[in-house]
Write a protein that holds these residues in place. Structure first.
Motif, PDB file in Angstrom:
ATOM      1  N   LEU A  20       0.843  -1.182   0.000  1.00 11.32           N
ATOM      2  CA  LEU A  20       0.000   0.000   0.000  1.00 11.32           C
ATOM      3  C   LEU A  20       0.886   1.243   0.000  1.00 11.32           C
ATOM      4  O   LEU A  20       1.925   1.272   0.652  1.00 11.32           O
ATOM      5  N   SER A  21       0.445   2.249  -0.721  1.00 11.94           N
ATOM      6  CA  SER A  21       1.189   3.498  -0.769  1.00 11.94           C
ATOM      7  C   SER A  21       0.302   4.657  -0.353  1.00 11.94           C
ATOM      8  O   SER A  21      -0.912   4.616  -0.527  1.00 11.94           O
ATOM      9  N   CYS A  22       0.944   5.675   0.191  1.00 13.68           N
ATOM     10  CA  CYS A  22       0.247   6.895   0.593  1.00 13.68           C
ATOM     11  C   CYS A  22       1.046   8.075   0.064  1.00 13.68           C
ATOM     12  O   CYS A  22       2.240   8.203   0.374  1.00 13.68           O
ATOM     13  N   ALA A  23       0.401   8.897  -0.735  1.00 14.36           N
ATOM     14  CA  ALA A  23       1.061  10.077  -1.290  1.00 14.36           C
ATOM     15  C   ALA A  23       0.461  11.327  -0.679  1.00 14.36           C
ATOM     16  O   ALA A  23      -0.770  11.450  -0.596  1.00 14.36           O
ATOM     17  N   ALA A  24       1.313  12.233  -0.274  1.00 15.93           N
ATOM     18  CA  ALA A  24       0.862  13.466   0.351  1.00 15.93           C
ATOM     19  C   ALA A  24       1.071  14.646  -0.577  1.00 15.93           C
ATOM     20  O   ALA A  24       2.046  14.699  -1.332  1.00 15.93           O
ATOM     21  N   SER A  25       0.161  15.599  -0.500  1.00 13.74           N
ATOM     22  CA  SER A  25       0.297  16.830  -1.270  1.00 13.74           C
ATOM     23  C   SER A  25      -0.253  17.985  -0.446  1.00 13.74           C
ATOM     24  O   SER A  25      -0.927  17.778   0.564  1.00 13.74           O
ATOM     25  N   GLY A  26       0.077  19.168  -0.886  1.00 17.82           N
ATOM     26  CA  GLY A  26      -0.450  20.356  -0.224  1.00 17.82           C
ATOM     27  C   GLY A  26       0.404  20.861   0.916  1.00 17.82           C
ATOM     28  O   GLY A  26       0.273  22.011   1.332  1.00 17.82           O
ATOM     29  N   HIS A  27       1.259  20.023   1.435  1.00 17.98           N
ATOM     30  CA  HIS A  27       2.098  20.428   2.564  1.00 17.98           C
ATOM     31  C   HIS A  27       3.190  19.390   2.741  1.00 17.98           C
ATOM     32  O   HIS A  27       2.973  18.207   2.476  1.00 17.98           O
ATOM     33  N   THR A  28       4.336  19.837   3.176  1.00 18.60           N
ATOM     34  CA  THR A  28       5.406  18.892   3.456  1.00 18.60           C
ATOM     35  C   THR A  28       5.050  17.982   4.627  1.00 18.60           C
ATOM     36  O   THR A  28       4.277  18.370   5.513  1.00 18.60           O
ATOM     37  N   LEU A  29       5.593  16.795   4.614  1.00 17.17           N
ATOM     38  CA  LEU A  29       5.396  15.875   5.727  1.00 17.17           C
ATOM     39  C   LEU A  29       6.497  16.015   6.777  1.00 17.17           C
ATOM     40  O   LEU A  29       6.588  15.205   7.699  1.00 17.17           O
ATOM     41  N   ARG A  30       7.292  17.036   6.653  1.00 14.16           N
ATOM     42  CA  ARG A  30       8.353  17.277   7.621  1.00 14.16           C
ATOM     43  C   ARG A  30       7.738  17.456   9.013  1.00 14.16           C
ATOM     44  O   ARG A  30       6.828  18.248   9.214  1.00 14.16           O
ATOM     45  N   GLY A  31       8.241  16.675   9.939  1.00 10.21           N
ATOM     46  CA  GLY A  31       7.734  16.759  11.298  1.00 10.21           C
ATOM     47  C   GLY A  31       6.479  15.942  11.551  1.00 10.21           C
ATOM     48  O   GLY A  31       5.949  15.942  12.658  1.00 10.21           O
ATOM     49  N   HIS A  32       5.996  15.246  10.546  1.00  7.73           N
ATOM     50  CA  HIS A  32       4.767  14.476  10.691  1.00  7.73           C
ATOM     51  C   HIS A  32       5.056  13.040  11.084  1.00  7.73           C
ATOM     52  O   HIS A  32       5.811  12.338  10.416  1.00  7.73           O
ATOM     53  N   CYS A  33       4.417  12.617  12.139  1.00  7.01           N
ATOM     54  CA  CYS A  33       4.300  11.203  12.432  1.00  7.01           C
ATOM     55  C   CYS A  33       3.246  10.650  11.452  1.00  7.01           C
ATOM     56  O   CYS A  33       2.274  11.347  11.141  1.00  7.01           O
ATOM     57  N   MET A  34       3.430   9.431  10.961  1.00  3.32           N
ATOM     58  CA  MET A  34       2.475   8.869  10.015  1.00  3.32           C
ATOM     59  C   MET A  34       2.068   7.466  10.439  1.00  3.32           C
ATOM     60  O   MET A  34       2.827   6.757  11.104  1.00  3.32           O
ATOM     61  N   GLY A  35       0.872   7.099  10.028  1.00  2.00           N
ATOM     62  CA  GLY A  35       0.393   5.784  10.411  1.00  2.00           C
ATOM     63  C   GLY A  35      -0.554   5.182   9.400  1.00  2.00           C
ATOM     64  O   GLY A  35      -1.120   5.890   8.562  1.00  2.00           O
ATOM     65  N   TRP A  36      -0.710   3.889   9.517  1.00  4.86           N
ATOM     66  CA  TRP A  36      -1.723   3.149   8.761  1.00  4.86           C
ATOM     67  C   TRP A  36      -2.733   2.606   9.764  1.00  4.86           C
ATOM     68  O   TRP A  36      -2.364   2.023  10.795  1.00  4.86           O
ATOM     69  N   PHE A  37      -3.989   2.787   9.437  1.00  5.33           N
ATOM     70  CA  PHE A  37      -5.078   2.241  10.233  1.00  5.33           C
ATOM     71  C   PHE A  37      -5.972   1.437   9.296  1.00  5.33           C
ATOM     72  O   PHE A  37      -5.918   1.593   8.082  1.00  5.33           O
ATOM     73  N   ARG A  38      -6.808   0.605   9.879  1.00  6.08           N
ATOM     74  CA  ARG A  38      -7.755  -0.149   9.059  1.00  6.08           C
ATOM     75  C   ARG A  38      -9.072  -0.283   9.788  1.00  6.08           C
ATOM     76  O   ARG A  38      -9.136  -0.211  11.016  1.00  6.08           O
ATOM     77  N   ALA A  49       0.125   0.196  11.742  1.00  2.60           N
ATOM     78  CA  ALA A  49       1.562   0.469  11.810  1.00  2.60           C
ATOM     79  C   ALA A  49       1.783   1.973  11.816  1.00  2.60           C
ATOM     80  O   ALA A  49       0.955   2.723  11.295  1.00  2.60           O
ATOM     81  N   GLY A  50       2.888   2.387  12.407  1.00  5.24           N
ATOM     82  CA  GLY A  50       3.217   3.802  12.444  1.00  5.24           C
ATOM     83  C   GLY A  50       4.700   4.019  12.288  1.00  5.24           C
ATOM     84  O   GLY A  50       5.505   3.107  12.553  1.00  5.24           O
ATOM     85  N   ILE A  51       5.058   5.222  11.858  1.00  8.89           N
ATOM     86  CA  ILE A  51       6.462   5.534  11.629  1.00  8.89           C
ATOM     87  C   ILE A  51       6.713   6.983  12.017  1.00  8.89           C
ATOM     88  O   ILE A  51       5.893   7.868  11.749  1.00  8.89           O
ATOM     89  N   SER A  52       7.826   7.221  12.672  1.00 11.84           N
ATOM     90  CA  SER A  52       8.158   8.575  13.106  1.00 11.84           C
ATOM     91  C   SER A  52       8.626   9.420  11.931  1.00 11.84           C
ATOM     92  O   SER A  52       8.863   8.911  10.825  1.00 11.84           O
ATOM     93  N   TRP A  53       8.776  10.705  12.175  1.00 11.52           N
ATOM     94  CA  TRP A  53       9.193  11.638  11.129  1.00 11.52           C
ATOM     95  C   TRP A  53      10.504  11.200  10.486  1.00 11.52           C
ATOM     96  O   TRP A  53      10.640  11.198   9.276  1.00 11.52           O
ATOM     97  N   SER A  54      11.476  10.818  11.296  1.00 11.15           N
ATOM     98  CA  SER A  54      12.781  10.445  10.748  1.00 11.15           C
ATOM     99  C   SER A  54      12.764   9.070  10.085  1.00 11.15           C
ATOM    100  O   SER A  54      13.651   8.737   9.312  1.00 11.15           O
ATOM    101  N   GLY A  55      11.761   8.274  10.430  1.00 10.33           N
ATOM    102  CA  GLY A  55      11.728   6.909   9.938  1.00 10.33           C
ATOM    103  C   GLY A  55      12.475   5.945  10.841  1.00 10.33           C
ATOM    104  O   GLY A  55      12.465   4.733  10.609  1.00 10.33           O
ATOM    105  N   ASP A  56      13.113   6.474  11.881  1.00 12.96           N
ATOM    106  CA  ASP A  56      13.932   5.641  12.753  1.00 12.96           C
ATOM    107  C   ASP A  56      13.101   4.803  13.725  1.00 12.96           C
ATOM    108  O   ASP A  56      13.576   3.792  14.241  1.00 12.96           O
ATOM    109  N   ILE A  57      11.900   5.267  13.994  1.00 17.03           N
ATOM    110  CA  ILE A  57      11.042   4.572  14.966  1.00 17.03           C
ATOM    111  C   ILE A  57       9.798   4.062  14.259  1.00 17.03           C
ATOM    112  O   ILE A  57       9.129   4.814  13.553  1.00 17.03           O
ATOM    113  N   THR A  58       9.527   2.788  14.423  1.00 18.89           N
ATOM    114  CA  THR A  58       8.317   2.194  13.868  1.00 18.89           C
ATOM    115  C   THR A  58       7.598   1.402  14.958  1.00 18.89           C
ATOM    116  O   THR A  58       8.205   0.997  15.950  1.00 18.89           O
ATOM    117  N   ASP A  59       6.323   1.201  14.738  1.00 20.85           N
ATOM    118  CA  ASP A  59       5.517   0.429  15.683  1.00 20.85           C
ATOM    119  C   ASP A  59       4.467  -0.331  14.887  1.00 20.85           C
ATOM    120  O   ASP A  59       3.996   0.160  13.855  1.00 20.85           O
TER     121      ASP A  59
END
Length: 126
Positions: A20-38, A49-59
């Motif tokens: 699955l892919s998620c594309a963002a537009s309209g604003h940078t994702l800098r500083g954004h925590c991101m996640g997948w929900f269902r 699943a979730g991923i921190s801004w840097s990508g270093d932390i996942t859950d």
């Protein structure tokens, strides 16, 4: 305001893999925590699943741990979820979410996110 668009859903057989892919537009994702929900019919939206801004932390949710890999490309403003060994119980609408936060960590509750995509359907047949 961040606009998020998911893609990559579909109908697959049990045991198959899906990305699955998620594309963002309209604003940078800098500083954004991101996640997948269902969310499956008749159930509440749940964290996958979730991923921190840097990508270093996942859950990951226990239900997908070992079968899913979340990643992001901040230069391209995208995030992905690779899922293997799919099961019928993985059937749901999958949503991408993001939230600007102060710090490099992962949030796992849906109420913590304010930016959501419209979702992509994943159906796993037995």
């Amino acid at each position: 305001q961040v606009q998020l668009v998911e893609s990559g859903g579909g109908l697959v057989q049990a045991g198959a893999s899906l990305r699955l892919s998620c594309a963002a537009s309209g604003h940078t994702l800098r500083g954004h925590c991101m996640g997948w929900f269902r969310q499956a019919p008749g159930t509440e939206r749940e964290f996958v699943a979730g991923i921190s801004w840097s990508g270093d932390i996942t859950d990951y949710a226990d239900s997908v741990k070992g079968r899913a890999t979340i990643s992001r490309d901040n230069a391209k403003n995208t995030m992905s979820l690779e899922m293997n060994s799919l099961k019928p119980e993985d059937t749901a609408v999958y949503y991408c979410a993001s939230q600007l936060i102060a710090g490099d960590y992962v949030w796992t509750q849906s109420y913590q996110y304010s930016n959501w995509g419209r979702g992509t359907q994943v159906t796993v047949s037995s």
